[in-house]
Each structure stands twice: as C-alpha cells, then as structure tokens.
Design a protein around this motif. Sequence first.
Motif, short mmCIF file in Angstrom:
data_model
loop_
_atom_site.label_atom_id
_atom_site.label_comp_id
_atom_site.label_asym_id
_atom_site.label_seq_id
_atom_site.Cartn_x
_atom_site.Cartn_y
_atom_site.Cartn_z
N GLU A 143 43.92 1.04 72.45
CA GLU A 143 44.23 -0.55 72.62
C GLU A 143 45.63 -0.29 73.03
O GLU A 143 46.08 -0.91 74.18
N VAL A 144 46.59 0.03 72.33
CA VAL A 144 47.94 -0.36 72.52
C VAL A 144 48.52 0.47 73.46
O VAL A 144 49.11 -0.03 74.38
N SER A 145 48.10 1.79 73.20
CA SER A 145 48.73 2.82 74.36
C SER A 145 48.27 2.48 75.73
O SER A 145 49.09 2.61 76.72
N ASN A 146 47.17 1.92 75.99
CA ASN A 146 46.61 1.89 77.19
C ASN A 146 47.08 0.39 77.79
O ASN A 146 47.51 0.11 79.01
N HIS A 147 47.49 -0.50 76.92
CA HIS A 147 48.05 -1.71 77.22
C HIS A 147 49.46 -1.45 77.70
O HIS A 147 50.14 -2.16 78.90
N LEU A 148 50.32 -0.60 77.08
CA LEU A 148 51.65 -0.30 77.48
C LEU A 148 51.69 0.33 78.70
O LEU A 148 52.34 0.07 79.61
N HIS A 149 50.62 1.25 79.04
CA HIS A 149 50.81 1.94 80.21
C HIS A 149 50.54 0.95 81.52
O HIS A 149 51.08 1.34 82.57
N ALA A 150 49.44 0.06 81.27
CA ALA A 150 48.86 -0.51 82.27
C ALA A 150 49.82 -2.03 82.46
O ALA A 150 49.66 -2.41 83.59
N HIS A 151 50.29 -2.46 81.56
CA HIS A 151 50.82 -3.76 81.79
C HIS A 151 52.47 -3.96 81.49
O HIS A 151 52.99 -5.03 81.68
N VAL A 152 53.11 -2.83 80.94
CA VAL A 152 54.20 -2.98 80.41
C VAL A 152 55.41 -2.26 81.41
O VAL A 152 55.48 -1.15 81.69
N HIS A 153 56.28 -3.18 82.10
CA HIS A 153 57.34 -2.43 83.12
C HIS A 153 58.59 -3.07 82.95
O HIS A 153 58.74 -4.35 82.06
N PRO A 154 59.69 -2.66 83.45
CA PRO A 154 61.14 -3.02 83.39
C PRO A 154 61.30 -4.70 83.63
O PRO A 154 60.38 -5.06 84.32
N GLY A 155 61.69 -5.33 82.39
CA GLY A 155 62.01 -6.93 82.63
C GLY A 155 60.99 -7.38 81.65
O GLY A 155 61.08 -8.60 81.26
N ASP A 156 59.93 -6.87 81.12
CA ASP A 156 58.79 -7.34 80.29
C ASP A 156 59.62 -7.27 78.89
O ASP A 156 60.62 -6.50 78.57
N ARG A 157 59.08 -7.97 77.99
CA ARG A 157 59.59 -7.94 76.58
C ARG A 157 58.61 -7.54 75.64
O ARG A 157 57.44 -7.60 75.83
N LEU A 158 58.86 -6.93 74.53
CA LEU A 158 58.03 -6.26 73.69
C LEU A 158 58.77 -6.80 72.17
O LEU A 158 59.81 -6.67 72.16
N ARG A 159 57.72 -6.73 71.28
CA ARG A 159 57.93 -7.22 69.89
C ARG A 159 58.11 -5.86 69.11
O ARG A 159 57.07 -5.27 69.13
N VAL A 160 59.11 -5.57 68.66
CA VAL A 160 59.39 -4.23 67.91
C VAL A 160 60.11 -4.44 66.72
O VAL A 160 60.85 -5.30 66.46
N SER A 161 59.71 -3.53 65.79
CA SER A 161 60.24 -3.42 64.30
C SER A 161 61.46 -3.01 64.14
O SER A 161 61.84 -2.18 64.95
N VAL A 162 62.22 -3.10 62.99
CA VAL A 162 63.13 -2.51 62.45
C VAL A 162 62.75 -0.86 62.51
O VAL A 162 61.67 -0.81 62.02
N PRO A 163 63.46 0.11 62.55
CA PRO A 163 63.16 1.38 62.58
C PRO A 163 62.89 1.80 61.02
O PRO A 163 63.84 1.55 60.09
N TYR A 164 61.92 2.52 60.91
CA TYR A 164 61.59 3.06 59.67
C TYR A 164 61.02 4.39 59.65
O TYR A 164 60.80 5.05 60.81
N GLY A 165 60.91 5.07 58.63
CA GLY A 165 60.44 6.64 58.80
C GLY A 165 60.96 7.39 57.63
O GLY A 165 62.05 7.45 57.75
N ASP A 166 60.39 8.33 57.11
CA ASP A 166 60.82 9.16 55.94
C ASP A 166 61.13 10.47 56.45
O ASP A 166 61.88 11.34 55.87
N LEU A 167 60.61 10.93 57.50
CA LEU A 167 60.94 12.46 58.01
C LEU A 167 62.35 12.30 58.86
O LEU A 167 61.99 11.82 60.08
#
Length: 398
Positions: free
Chosen positions: A237-261
């Motif tokens: 769902e999300v990967s295909n949405h990003l590929h098909a619909h998200v381009h320069p100038g669009d906005r995305l809702r993104v979290s603070v970075p995390y991850g233990d590696l």
Amino acid sequence: MLSEKSTATVRATLPAVGAAIGDITELFYEKLFEAHPELLRDLFNRGNQAAGLQKQALAGSIAAFATHLLAHPDTRPDVMLHRIAHKHASLGVTREQYPVVRTHLFAAIAEVLGEAVTPEVAEAWDEVYWLMANALAALEDRLYAGARVAAGDVWREWTVSGRAEETADCASFRLTPADGAPAPEFKPGQYVSVQVALADGARQIRQYSLTNAPGSPQLAITVKRVHGPAAQGPDGEVSNHLHAHVHPGDRLRVSVPYGDLVLQDSGAPLLLASAGIGCTPMLSMLDHLAHTGHTAPVTVVHADRSPADHALRTEHRALAGKLADCEALFWYEEAPEAGDRAGRVDLSDVPLAPGTRAYLCGPLPFMRATREQLLAKGVAAADIHYEVFGPDLWLATA
C-alpha cells in the motif's frame, strides 16, 4: 524481577502458553481491532496483519521475554526491548495504550486456554505482561525525551524537495522540513516512519531507513515498491502510493528518526553487510564514516539479484571508495559485471581484521546465513548487529 510465586507458576505453564501462543495472538488482534478499528486503519501495518507476520513477531517476543525472566531473573532482554521501543516511538505509541493491549490479550488467553487460566495463572502472567509493558513504556519515554518531543508527538510535515528513480522498483526522496525548522538529529543507521493518506481513508505507516549522513539540512529515503502477491493486497500500500503519487513539492508526514541499529564511533574495523533494499542504512553509515575520516578497515558486502536491481549501486561503491581502507564486494545472482562476484554471499575467502564489528540488514535468511559465517570466522556474537525491515521474526523463527 519476577516474584518467586509467579516464577513457579510461569515455569509450570510456559509450555502450555507457548504451544498456544499463535492462537492467542491471532485472537488478540481480532479482539483488539474489533474494539478499536482505528488502530488497524491508522497505526498497525495492514499488510503485516494480513500476512500473519505481526502475530508471529508478538508471539516470539512474549515467549522470549518470559523465557528470559525464568533463565535470568535479575536481568531484562534489553536488546529485544530496545528494538521494540524504537519501533513504538517511531509510531507515536504511548503508555496509555498498554492497558488496552492488556485487556484484549488476557481475554484471548482466557478464551484459548479456558479453565487452565486459574486466578493464580492469570496473576502470574499479568505480572509478566506488566514487567514487559512498563519496561517498554519507560524506554519509550526516554526516547521521546531524547528527541525533545512530548510522548507520542513525533510527527512533522516535510516537503519533498527531490525525487530520483534508482531502479525500476526503487525511488529516492529528499525531504525538507515544511516549517523551515532545522532537520532533527539522528544517528547513522536509523529510520523514520512515513504516514500516507490512502484512497479508503486509512493513514498507513511504514518505516524507511535514512540514507544520508547526520548533520544534513535534509533527510533522504529510498523506497522499494512491493510487487507480487503482496502488491495485490495491503502489503504494498504505502510503497506503491509513494511511487505513484508523491513528487517534488508534495508534503509527507514523517516521524522523528529512531532505530537501534546505529553505528558506534569506536574506531573498530567494520563489516557492513546488506542484501536488496537493506543497503539503505549502510549508505548512511558509509556517508558518516567518510565525513568523519574513519581510518580502520571497512569491508562492504552486498547481495542482490543483479546490478540493475541494486539500488544506489553507484553511491554504494563511491562512498566505500572515499574511505582510507575499504573493500567493497558485491554478489549478484544474475549478470554480474567485471569485478563483481556471482551467486550468494560467501565470506570464506574474505579477510576480516580482529575485533571487527558487523552490521547486517536484509532478508532474514541472508542475515542468518551471514551471521553463521561471521561466527565461524571468529567474529564475537556480541559484535554482530542486525536490522529487520518489518516485524522482527528472528526470535519467532529461532
């Protein structure tokens, strides 16, 4: 940590709970989503739920936690807890949600095990649950405080400032804070969550590793589009949405970075091993090492179907080339080019310096096989670190 009374009860009932844990977790999610459909719509990964992967991961973590309490009563399985806490923090999970989980988990336990769940058994497993839940909540609170955000308040609007097609199925996105504020600090190897609004109204979330070095005014992610049977259902769902619909100038809702590696700046020799899209956190690590002037030996290992499928292949090799002492080894199952290796990763003739720290990212079979090879070459188990994209099934399949 676990009381003596509960220890005896958990020890006696762990075989029965362990044998039924798959049924328990499946029923738990049914009950949870029936009572709170918004959690499946906007928080949980619908693809992982449909494939049963989240159920396997939850079952593995509960069994592993209880087993650890019995074997090592004065310690906690901190590696597992930190991994879960980072994922929870990237989703904005808060301690207020743990009682909700407890209600439906114990309803599922009672329904599956029936009369075997005596008041004494329920009390003992309730103690296990709250030891794990409170430990996670405390870790998550510290992660929120470290990022200087209120608990659960991890989301910001970002503008897509650039997009590049890396392969037929991989696209990179450069992100700039929409509010003009500085980009958050992060460590090489960490990821962000990306939330998108889908056609059916759901706001699904996926995690993507950052590929650039810390300190940049932008963030960079590379997204592989999911194909095959998964793409016909929720998994893609999300990967295909990003590929098909998200381009320069669009906005995305993104979290603070995390991850233990995360790469440790110890000056030790390193091995950075990846397969497929698992190369993305390694790019961030290599970029960081190049910026900081790392001089100890570095071995870069990557496996892919073919050079054409290797996302960021040019950058991968170029960043390795910036280091003072680095060997880059790429294995391809199809069409290897001059200087590449054919087939699957084989480290038997790859020299590693004493004290090498290894970082692995890719499909679970690749990481298990690579870990076995590293142990055989004398790399200490404590020095082998890994990242799994999606639910961590290592424990569930051990």
